[in-house]
Design an enzyme around this catalytic site. Structure first.
Site, mmCIF file in Angstrom:
data_model
loop_
_atom_site.group_PDB
_atom_site.id
_atom_site.type_symbol
_atom_site.label_atom_id
_atom_site.label_comp_id
_atom_site.label_asym_id
_atom_site.label_seq_id
_atom_site.Cartn_x
_atom_site.Cartn_y
_atom_site.Cartn_z
ATOM 1 N N ASN A 160 0.867 -1.185 0.000
ATOM 2 C CA ASN A 160 0.000 0.000 0.000
ATOM 3 C C ASN A 160 0.901 1.231 0.000
ATOM 4 O O ASN A 160 1.457 1.585 1.031
ATOM 5 C CB ASN A 160 -0.892 -0.041 1.248
ATOM 6 C CG ASN A 160 -1.705 1.239 1.412
ATOM 7 O OD1 ASN A 160 -1.802 2.041 0.484
ATOM 8 N ND2 ASN A 160 -2.273 1.437 2.593
ATOM 9 N N TRP A 161 1.013 1.856 -1.169
ATOM 10 C CA TRP A 161 1.939 2.991 -1.287
ATOM 11 C C TRP A 161 1.363 4.285 -0.727
ATOM 12 O O TRP A 161 2.055 5.297 -0.688
ATOM 13 C CB TRP A 161 2.327 3.177 -2.757
ATOM 14 C CG TRP A 161 3.357 2.176 -3.215
ATOM 15 C CD1 TRP A 161 3.935 1.183 -2.469
ATOM 16 C CD2 TRP A 161 3.947 2.084 -4.517
ATOM 17 N NE1 TRP A 161 4.840 0.485 -3.224
ATOM 18 C CE2 TRP A 161 4.871 1.009 -4.478
ATOM 19 C CE3 TRP A 161 3.790 2.803 -5.696
ATOM 20 C CZ2 TRP A 161 5.636 0.647 -5.599
ATOM 21 C CZ3 TRP A 161 4.544 2.434 -6.812
ATOM 22 C CH2 TRP A 161 5.463 1.377 -6.758
ATOM 23 N N LYS A 162 0.105 4.295 -0.375
ATOM 24 C CA LYS A 162 -0.540 5.509 0.166
ATOM 25 C C LYS A 162 -0.258 6.697 -0.772
ATOM 26 O O LYS A 162 -0.208 6.513 -1.983
ATOM 27 C CB LYS A 162 -0.065 5.753 1.596
ATOM 28 C CG LYS A 162 -0.208 4.493 2.457
ATOM 29 C CD LYS A 162 -0.015 4.733 3.914
ATOM 30 C CE LYS A 162 -0.136 3.404 4.660
ATOM 31 N NZ LYS A 162 -0.114 3.529 6.095
ATOM 32 N N HIS B 152 -9.518 1.456 4.623
ATOM 33 C CA HIS B 152 -8.249 1.595 5.348
ATOM 34 C C HIS B 152 -8.468 2.544 6.527
ATOM 35 O O HIS B 152 -9.257 3.492 6.433
ATOM 36 C CB HIS B 152 -7.173 2.135 4.403
ATOM 37 C CG HIS B 152 -5.814 2.116 5.025
ATOM 38 N ND1 HIS B 152 -5.404 3.088 5.897
ATOM 39 C CD2 HIS B 152 -4.801 1.206 4.957
ATOM 40 C CE1 HIS B 152 -4.180 2.794 6.316
ATOM 41 N NE2 HIS B 152 -3.797 1.659 5.762
ATOM 42 N N GLU C 29 -6.905 4.956 7.594
ATOM 43 C CA GLU C 29 -6.703 6.390 7.297
ATOM 44 C C GLU C 29 -7.935 6.972 6.609
ATOM 45 O O GLU C 29 -8.276 8.138 6.806
ATOM 46 C CB GLU C 29 -5.433 6.558 6.439
ATOM 47 C CG GLU C 29 -4.188 6.310 7.274
ATOM 48 C CD GLU C 29 -3.011 5.712 6.523
ATOM 49 O OE1 GLU C 29 -2.990 5.743 5.278
ATOM 50 O OE2 GLU C 29 -2.097 5.204 7.203
ATOM 51 N N GLU D 133 -5.643 -4.689 10.421
ATOM 52 C CA GLU D 133 -4.577 -3.732 10.710
ATOM 53 C C GLU D 133 -4.903 -2.988 11.994
ATOM 54 O O GLU D 133 -5.708 -2.040 11.972
ATOM 55 C CB GLU D 133 -4.450 -2.713 9.580
ATOM 56 C CG GLU D 133 -4.187 -3.317 8.218
ATOM 57 C CD GLU D 133 -3.599 -2.289 7.266
ATOM 58 O OE1 GLU D 133 -2.464 -2.482 6.852
ATOM 59 O OE2 GLU D 133 -4.259 -1.291 6.974
ATOM 60 N N GLY E 104 2.284 2.430 10.834
ATOM 61 C CA GLY E 104 3.263 3.512 10.688
ATOM 62 C C GLY E 104 3.903 3.929 11.998
ATOM 63 O O GLY E 104 4.589 4.951 12.061
ATOM 64 N N SER F 289 3.153 -1.948 10.496
ATOM 65 C CA SER F 289 4.592 -2.054 10.769
ATOM 66 C C SER F 289 5.155 -3.438 10.473
ATOM 67 O O SER F 289 6.046 -3.914 11.178
ATOM 68 C CB SER F 289 4.904 -1.628 12.211
ATOM 69 O OG SER F 289 4.541 -0.276 12.406
ATOM 70 N N GLY G 280 2.831 -1.121 4.283
ATOM 71 C CA GLY G 280 2.899 0.304 3.953
ATOM 72 C C GLY G 280 4.342 0.710 3.690
ATOM 73 O O GLY G 280 4.911 0.434 2.627
HETATM 74 P P1 PGA Z 1 2.744 0.398 7.662
HETATM 75 O O1 PGA Z 1 1.309 0.613 6.987
HETATM 76 O O2 PGA Z 1 3.267 -0.934 7.148
HETATM 77 O O3 PGA Z 1 3.570 1.553 7.217
HETATM 78 O O4 PGA Z 1 2.531 0.359 9.138
HETATM 79 C C1 PGA Z 1 0.416 -0.449 6.746
HETATM 80 C C2 PGA Z 1 -0.848 0.069 6.137
HETATM 81 O O5 PGA Z 1 -1.293 1.159 6.534
HETATM 82 O O6 PGA Z 1 -1.458 -0.563 5.249
#
Ligand code: PGA
Length: 255
Positions: free
Chosen positions: A9-11, A100, A102, A172, A178, A218, A239
């Site tokens: 997931n490159w966001k 997600h 976010e 998640e 993150g 993470s 991520g």
């Molecule tokens: P992260 O993000 O691996 O940077 O914790 C995962 C995600 O939000 O899908």
């Protein structure tokens, strides 16, 4: 046999040149991949075209979001039908993230809206990667199972069995995204088994055993093997560590 999946997931990261450099570098190192897991990358929508058009790129692609509406006056939105239409010839675009944390937190997306997004994707032949996960306060007050149960039931359990089989679930824990804090493999396994038991109760064991449930939060080369070794963890939604070819390949090879 459930599909093993590693999805990046490159966001809202990487610009066009960086996307191209990633693909060229990844392609040149494909012989290092020792795992038979399905690999997916979810770039920002504006770069889906770059990714689809790259020669020799046979990795699956997904979008990060779509509209809950079919079409109409929804400025700035992209519909599931547009995503489908976009890649009609190459058939590389298979997936789209839904819910997600976010999106839930910053764009106030609730389970009922997410259920509609899931519907639009399935109607258009795309597979939703439906995200769920508790915040720290839920875990501290021991309401994390109830919270995730509501996310699963309200977002997915209106689907018919054949439709649910199109869905990939990503667990998640929000406190792990993150932050560098990963759920322990036991915490993750416990929640994955719980999610699978909810599906089994509603749809039966065979459906529950056919659905891939990914862990995200993470996940990195140092902890991926231990997480992927758990019986109910079928892969990862990655991520930060998916933005570098090196760490992404190391995670893929953790299966
Ligand atoms: P992260 O993000 O691996 O940077 O914790 C995962 C995600 O939000 O899908």
């Amino acid at each position: 046999m459930r599909k093993k999946i590693v999805a990046g997931n490159w966001k809202m990261n990487l610009l066009d040149e960086e996307v191209i450099n990633f693909i060229v570098d990844f392609n040149s190192r494909k012989n290092e991949i020792e795992s038979d897991s399905e690999i997916i990358i979810l770039p920002a929508s504006i770069y889906l075209d770059t990714m689809i058009s790259m020669p020799d790129w046979d990795i699956k692609i997904g979008a990060q979001n779509c509209s809950q509406f079919n079409n109409g006056a929804y400025t700035g939105e992209i519909s599931a039908a547009m995503l489908r239409d976009f890649d009609y010839d190459s058939e590389n675009l298979h997936y789209c993230l839904v819910g997600h944390s976010e999106r839930r937190e910053y764009f106030n997306e609730q389970n009922d809206v997410l259920a509609e997004k899931v519907n639009r994707l399935i109607e258009n032949g795309l597979k939703p990667i439906y995200c769920c996960g508790e915040e720290l306060q839920h875990r501290e007050s021991e309401s994390h199972f109830d919270w995730v149960q509501a996310q699963i039931e309200e977002g997915l359990f209106h689907l018919k069995e054949e439709e649910l089989k199109q869905v990939v679930i990503a667990y998640e824990p929000v406190w792990a995204i993150g932050t560098g804090k990963t759920a322990t493999s036991n915490q993750a396994q416990e929640m994955h088994a719980f999610i699978r038991s909810l599906i089994a109760k509603k749809y039966g064991d065979s459906t529950a055993n056919s659905i891939s449930i990914l862990y995200g939060g993470s996940c990195k080369p140092e902890n991926a093997s231990e997480l992927f070794d758990q019986p109910d963890i079928d892969g990862g939604l990655i991520g930060g560590a998916s933005l570098k070819v090196d760490s992404f390949i190391q995670i893929i090879n953790s299966f």
